[in-house]
Design a protein around this motif. Sequence first.
Motif, PDB file in Angstrom:
ATOM      1  N   UNK A 118       0.839  -1.201   0.000  1.00 11.00           N
ATOM      2  CA  UNK A 118       0.000   0.000   0.000  1.00 11.00           C
ATOM      3  C   UNK A 118       0.871   1.246   0.000  1.00 11.00           C
ATOM      4  N   UNK A 119       2.040   1.126   0.605  1.00  9.96           N
ATOM      5  CA  UNK A 119       2.991   2.247   0.621  1.00  9.96           C
ATOM      6  C   UNK A 119       3.429   2.572  -0.809  1.00  9.96           C
ATOM      7  N   UNK A 120       3.695   1.544  -1.605  1.00  9.04           N
ATOM      8  CA  UNK A 120       4.110   1.767  -2.988  1.00  9.04           C
ATOM      9  C   UNK A 120       2.955   2.345  -3.803  1.00  9.04           C
ATOM     10  N   UNK A 121       1.750   1.817  -3.606  1.00 11.79           N
ATOM     11  CA  UNK A 121       0.595   2.340  -4.329  1.00 11.79           C
ATOM     12  C   UNK A 121       0.382   3.816  -4.025  1.00 11.79           C
ATOM     13  N   UNK A 122       0.532   4.179  -2.759  1.00 13.01           N
ATOM     14  CA  UNK A 122       0.406   5.593  -2.376  1.00 13.01           C
ATOM     15  C   UNK A 122       1.486   6.429  -3.046  1.00 13.01           C
ATOM     16  N   UNK A 123       2.684   5.857  -3.130  1.00 17.90           N
ATOM     17  CA  UNK A 123       3.798   6.578  -3.746  1.00 17.90           C
ATOM     18  C   UNK A 123       3.524   6.842  -5.235  1.00 17.90           C
TER      19      UNK A 123
END
Length: 220
Positions: A118-123
Amino acid sequence: MTHGQTDLRIRRTHKLLQEAMIALIAERGFDAITVGDIADRAMVNRATFYRHYEDKYDLVAKIFEEMVNELINNMKPQQKKFHVQDPENPADIWVQLFTHFAEHADLYRALLGKNGSSWFADRVRDYAVTVILERKLYHDRLFGSDKLENAGMPPELPVVLLAHTLLGAITWWLESEKSYTPKQMASWFLSYGLYGYAHACGIDIPRSDGQCNREEMIGD
């Protein structure tokens, strides 16, 4: 060891670590894996991992930076400007964007899919918002800056919605493994971005004085 050999060794190590992470995400999910897991799968020791990355989040961040740089560098000069046109004939920049995700499908499927980060998706989403805002793609190039005075919502919100739509379209495309081409995806995304949900569903909503007919829309 020569400089060239050193660079080759570094690239090989990066590739091994990235491939190991992708495989582990597919098996266990991003949140469940550790640096030790990644190092073991890549058959390198933890010290080697930490010579290149701070942690698994740094590994993901570096992958994203590399992918963005590759996308930009591979574009022709005229493609680096976002020209919006008829969705039936999407500008090269949009086709190039979806082509990039198709060429790195395993990577993005792992990182953006249900087992991803989810951190990558947010990024990725935040980056899309930044690019669109900086280039004023959804405002000035489509409608003219003077139209913002009559906007019915905060100017940042349409950009955020567009970025969510883009990420959702990419994730759905990669996870479903549909045989749609990058050009088809670019066309459908632009159609949705330019004309909205109703148009994408084939619904013709009557308009009066530039506004949606609410009674027609809700079926009263």
